[in-house]
Design a protein around this motif. Structure first.
Motif, PDB file in Angstrom:
ATOM      1  N   THR A 132      16.204  14.962  22.697  1.00 37.79           N
ATOM      2  CA  THR A 132      15.438  15.265  23.900  1.00 37.79           C
ATOM      3  C   THR A 132      13.944  15.245  23.628  1.00 37.79           C
ATOM      4  O   THR A 132      13.149  14.948  24.516  1.00 37.79           O
ATOM      5  N   ALA A 133      13.535  15.573  22.383  1.00 40.34           N
ATOM      6  CA  ALA A 133      12.113  15.631  22.042  1.00 40.34           C
ATOM      7  C   ALA A 133      11.958  15.510  20.529  1.00 40.34           C
ATOM      8  O   ALA A 133      12.898  15.754  19.771  1.00 40.34           O
ATOM      9  N   ALA A 134      10.739  15.139  20.099  1.00 30.04           N
ATOM     10  CA  ALA A 134      10.455  15.019  18.670  1.00 30.04           C
ATOM     11  C   ALA A 134       9.040  15.503  18.395  1.00 30.04           C
ATOM     12  O   ALA A 134       8.113  15.258  19.177  1.00 30.04           O
ATOM     13  N   VAL A 135       8.883  16.186  17.242  1.00 28.67           N
ATOM     14  CA  VAL A 135       7.577  16.676  16.800  1.00 28.67           C
ATOM     15  C   VAL A 135       7.306  16.097  15.417  1.00 28.67           C
ATOM     16  O   VAL A 135       8.124  16.258  14.499  1.00 28.67           O
ATOM     17  N   ILE A 136       6.170  15.424  15.273  1.00 27.41           N
ATOM     18  CA  ILE A 136       5.770  14.785  14.015  1.00 27.41           C
ATOM     19  C   ILE A 136       4.569  15.558  13.479  1.00 27.41           C
ATOM     20  O   ILE A 136       3.487  15.524  14.066  1.00 27.41           O
ATOM     21  N   CYS A 137       4.742  16.247  12.371  1.00 30.53           N
ATOM     22  CA  CYS A 137       3.733  17.169  11.845  1.00 30.53           C
ATOM     23  C   CYS A 137       3.212  16.680  10.489  1.00 30.53           C
ATOM     24  O   CYS A 137       4.005  16.339   9.609  1.00 30.53           O
ATOM     25  N   GLY A 138       1.892  16.661  10.325  1.00 26.50           N
ATOM     26  CA  GLY A 138       1.312  16.331   9.025  1.00 26.50           C
ATOM     27  C   GLY A 138       1.653  14.936   8.547  1.00 26.50           C
ATOM     28  O   GLY A 138       1.881  14.724   7.359  1.00 26.50           O
ATOM     29  N   THR A 139       1.662  13.978   9.454  1.00 23.36           N
ATOM     30  CA  THR A 139       2.027  12.611   9.093  1.00 23.36           C
ATOM     31  C   THR A 139       0.783  11.810   8.720  1.00 23.36           C
ATOM     32  O   THR A 139      -0.345  12.315   8.749  1.00 23.36           O
ATOM     33  N   GLY A 140       0.985  10.546   8.377  1.00 19.21           N
ATOM     34  CA  GLY A 140      -0.119   9.659   8.034  1.00 19.21           C
ATOM     35  C   GLY A 140       0.315   8.219   8.151  1.00 19.21           C
ATOM     36  O   GLY A 140       1.484   7.919   8.406  1.00 19.21           O
ATOM     37  N   TRP A 141      -0.655   7.325   7.956  1.00 22.58           N
ATOM     38  CA  TRP A 141      -0.383   5.889   8.053  1.00 22.58           C
ATOM     39  C   TRP A 141      -0.576   5.258   6.684  1.00 22.58           C
ATOM     40  O   TRP A 141      -1.637   5.376   6.076  1.00 22.58           O
ATOM     41  N   PHE A 142       0.470   4.597   6.196  1.00 15.28           N
ATOM     42  CA  PHE A 142       0.445   3.929   4.897  1.00 15.28           C
ATOM     43  C   PHE A 142       0.731   2.454   5.118  1.00 15.28           C
ATOM     44  O   PHE A 142       1.881   2.071   5.354  1.00 15.28           O
ATOM     45  N   PRO A 143      -0.298   1.608   5.055  1.00 15.75           N
ATOM     46  CA  PRO A 143      -0.088   0.165   5.288  1.00 15.75           C
ATOM     47  C   PRO A 143       0.841  -0.447   4.246  1.00 15.75           C
ATOM     48  O   PRO A 143       0.947   0.045   3.111  1.00 15.75           O
ATOM     49  N   GLY A 144       1.486  -1.528   4.629  1.00 16.47           N
ATOM     50  CA  GLY A 144       2.436  -2.185   3.750  1.00 16.47           C
ATOM     51  C   GLY A 144       1.899  -2.540   2.374  1.00 16.47           C
ATOM     52  O   GLY A 144       2.552  -2.272   1.355  1.00 16.47           O
ATOM     53  N   PRO A 145       0.691  -3.152   2.266  1.00 14.36           N
ATOM     54  CA  PRO A 145       0.179  -3.501   0.934  1.00 14.36           C
ATOM     55  C   PRO A 145      -0.004  -2.281   0.028  1.00 14.36           C
ATOM     56  O   PRO A 145       0.279  -2.368  -1.172  1.00 14.36           O
ATOM     57  N   LEU A 146      -0.471  -1.174   0.579  1.00 11.83           N
ATOM     58  CA  LEU A 146      -0.613   0.046  -0.221  1.00 11.83           C
ATOM     59  C   LEU A 146       0.749   0.522  -0.712  1.00 11.83           C
ATOM     60  O   LEU A 146       0.901   0.924  -1.879  1.00 11.83           O
ATOM     61  N   CYS A 147       1.753   0.469   0.153  1.00 15.36           N
ATOM     62  CA  CYS A 147       3.105   0.870  -0.244  1.00 15.36           C
ATOM     63  C   CYS A 147       3.632  -0.023  -1.358  1.00 15.36           C
ATOM     64  O   CYS A 147       4.308   0.454  -2.282  1.00 15.36           O
ATOM     65  N   SER A 148       3.339  -1.313  -1.271  1.00 17.20           N
ATOM     66  CA  SER A 148       3.797  -2.246  -2.307  1.00 17.20           C
ATOM     67  C   SER A 148       3.177  -1.914  -3.658  1.00 17.20           C
ATOM     68  O   SER A 148       3.855  -1.942  -4.695  1.00 17.20           O
ATOM     69  N   VAL A 149       1.872  -1.605  -3.667  1.00 13.37           N
ATOM     70  CA  VAL A 149       1.198  -1.253  -4.912  1.00 13.37           C
ATOM     71  C   VAL A 149       1.778   0.041  -5.488  1.00 13.37           C
ATOM     72  O   VAL A 149       2.065   0.126  -6.696  1.00 13.37           O
ATOM     73  N   ALA A 150       1.948   1.048  -4.638  1.00 11.15           N
ATOM     74  CA  ALA A 150       2.484   2.325  -5.106  1.00 11.15           C
ATOM     75  C   ALA A 150       3.911   2.172  -5.614  1.00 11.15           C
ATOM     76  O   ALA A 150       4.293   2.769  -6.632  1.00 11.15           O
ATOM     77  N   ARG A 151       4.695   1.347  -4.928  1.00  5.04           N
ATOM     78  CA  ARG A 151       6.079   1.125  -5.360  1.00  5.04           C
ATOM     79  C   ARG A 151       6.116   0.390  -6.701  1.00  5.04           C
ATOM     80  O   ARG A 151       6.955   0.696  -7.560  1.00  5.04           O
ATOM     81  N   ALA A 152       5.198  -0.559  -6.877  1.00  2.02           N
ATOM     82  CA  ALA A 152       5.129  -1.282  -8.156  1.00  2.02           C
ATOM     83  C   ALA A 152       4.750  -0.340  -9.292  1.00  2.02           C
ATOM     84  O   ALA A 152       5.293  -0.431 -10.406  1.00  2.02           O
ATOM     85  N   ALA A 153       3.824   0.594  -9.024  1.00  3.55           N
ATOM     86  CA  ALA A 153       3.447   1.576 -10.046  1.00  3.55           C
ATOM     87  C   ALA A 153       4.633   2.465 -10.392  1.00  3.55           C
ATOM     88  O   ALA A 153       4.869   2.785 -11.570  1.00  3.55           O
ATOM     89  N   ALA A 154       5.401   2.855  -9.371  1.00  5.63           N
ATOM     90  CA  ALA A 154       6.590   3.670  -9.627  1.00  5.63           C
ATOM     91  C   ALA A 154       7.618   2.889 -10.441  1.00  5.63           C
ATOM     92  O   ALA A 154       8.272   3.448 -11.338  1.00  5.63           O
ATOM     93  N   ALA A 155       7.761   1.608 -10.145  1.00  6.37           N
ATOM     94  CA  ALA A 155       8.711   0.786 -10.891  1.00  6.37           C
ATOM     95  C   ALA A 155       8.304   0.670 -12.357  1.00  6.37           C
ATOM     96  O   ALA A 155       9.156   0.729 -13.255  1.00  6.37           O
ATOM     97  N   LEU A 156       7.016   0.516 -12.622  1.00  8.68           N
ATOM     98  CA  LEU A 156       6.541   0.463 -14.012  1.00  8.68           C
ATOM     99  C   LEU A 156       6.865   1.760 -14.739  1.00  8.68           C
ATOM    100  O   LEU A 156       7.329   1.744 -15.892  1.00  8.68           O
ATOM    101  N   CYS A 157       6.624   2.886 -14.062  1.00 10.49           N
ATOM    102  CA  CYS A 157       6.953   4.184 -14.671  1.00 10.49           C
ATOM    103  C   CYS A 157       8.453   4.282 -14.934  1.00 10.49           C
ATOM    104  O   CYS A 157       8.882   4.812 -15.970  1.00 10.49           O
ATOM    105  N   GLY A 158       9.255   3.756 -13.989  1.00  8.70           N
ATOM    106  CA  GLY A 158      10.691   3.820 -14.155  1.00  8.70           C
ATOM    107  C   GLY A 158      11.193   2.981 -15.316  1.00  8.70           C
ATOM    108  O   GLY A 158      12.030   3.424 -16.116  1.00  8.70           O
ATOM    109  N   VAL A 159      10.662   1.764 -15.418  1.00  8.08           N
ATOM    110  CA  VAL A 159      11.108   0.850 -16.468  1.00  8.08           C
ATOM    111  C   VAL A 159      10.697   1.348 -17.851  1.00  8.08           C
ATOM    112  O   VAL A 159      11.487   1.305 -18.810  1.00  8.08           O
ATOM    113  N   PHE A 160       9.476   1.839 -17.964  1.00 14.78           N
ATOM    114  CA  PHE A 160       8.969   2.196 -19.284  1.00 14.78           C
ATOM    115  C   PHE A 160       9.118   3.682 -19.627  1.00 14.78           C
ATOM    116  O   PHE A 160       9.117   4.041 -20.801  1.00 14.78           O
TER     117      PHE A 160
END
Length: 308
Positions: A132-160
């Motif tokens: 019936t309703a939704a409340v979005i609190c403390g959110t933000g906008w993360f563009p796709g390229p930024l997410c890709s970079v952050a995910r790649a950094a996480a993958a490096l940490c995971g692999v090594f």
């Protein structure tokens, strides 16, 4: 009298979870499902839940995989070996289906904070028609390229360093500027709230403030990258009222800019009733802020007008 019941259920990933259910004997105006943020747990929402109960609502929520009392210490910040983000979203739906059976015919709303706001935004794409309703609190906008970079950094940490090990490199990349506007900072978590007692409680809580694992970060940025594909927002129900609330000093929402960006994306996708409320001076955790009573009262007023 407000009661708290703890109901065991099983994650879609197979792990045990616990649904917290706050309710009163008074007639129920609707059910509010809470979706908490990163590196915290659902018990921190007890004060908010009781305020909502006092206003006539039944409130429920669980701690995500890798969070709260059901997670072992070596599981903190880890959702699973694969599909972790999907597990978070589907666990929210599993809890929702439990609540539907327990409270047939009731109206349902969802309130997601921080990482929980990202889970909630994905949830609305999949299951928003049930609400019936939704409340979005403390959110933000993360563009796709930024997410890709952050995910790649996480993958490096995971692999090594190991996928189930904490990833301090990614943590530093993502949180290094959170306290920048509050220098000289008293603690690493001043960005959470102006209420120093609440910040200290967070830091003293062994189930708060832990480092996410490499896999946890990888999963979260996978989910955020998916949210950046704006064509998907066509799945949002146009008749769902959505309230965005944030502090205008919250770094996660880039001081309100990211919040307004996401709200406009919802409008552009055809959601007809979108409200944004930015609280002057407030930081990330609105319900632990110095003006939390004002924020809670305005939330209840909005729910009362939209949960009829």
């Amino acid at each position: 009298m407000i009661t708290l019941e703890k109901i065991p259920f099983t994650s879609v990933a197979g792990q045990p979870l616990t649904l917290y259910l706050w309710q009163t004997d008074a007639p129920c105006r609707g059910v509010i499902q809470l979706v908490h943020g990163m590196a915290e747990h659902i018990a921190r929402y007890d004060r908010l839940a009781r305020a909502l109960c006092a206003a006539g609502y039944t409130v429920a929520g669980h701690s995500h995989l890798g969070h709260g009392e059901d997670a072992r210490e070596d599981e903190l910040g880890f959702f699973g070996r694969k599909d972790g983000w999907d597990h978070l979203v589907e666990d929210v739906h599993a809890a929702h289906e439990m609540l539907l059976k327990r409270f047939p015919g009731q109206r349902f709303a969802i309130l997601g904070h921080s990482m929980g706001s990202f889970v909630t935004r994905e949830y609305l794409l999949r299951y928003g028609g049930d609400l019936t309703a939704a409340v979005i609190c403390g959110t933000g906008w993360f563009p796709g390229p930024l997410c890709s970079v952050a995910r790649a950094a996480a993958a490096l940490c995971g692999v090594f360093g190991g996928w189930q090990k904490p990833a301090p490199l990614v943590d530093r990349l993502m949180s290094k500027d959170n306290n920048k506007a509050f220098a000289p900072a008293r603690t690493p978590f001043d960005w959470l709230s102006r209420d120093t007692a609440e910040v200290d409680k967070y830091m003293a809580d062994l189930r708060c403030g832990f480092l996410f694992t490499a896999r946890g970060y990888y999963d979260m940025f996978t989910g955020l990258k998916s949210l950046s594909r704006l064509h998907r927002l066509a799945a949002l129900p146009g008749n769902l009222p959505v309230l965005f609330i944030s502090g205008d000093a919250d770094p996660i929402g880039t001081q309100g800019k990211g919040v307004n960006t996401v709200a406009q994306q919802f409008r552009d996708a055809g959601v007809r009733d979108v409200t944004v409320r930015l609280y002057p001076g407030a930081r990330h955790e609105l319900f632990n802020e110095t003006n939390r009573d004002e924020i809670t009262a305005e939330l209840i007023d909005w729910l009362n007008r939209h949960m009829k």
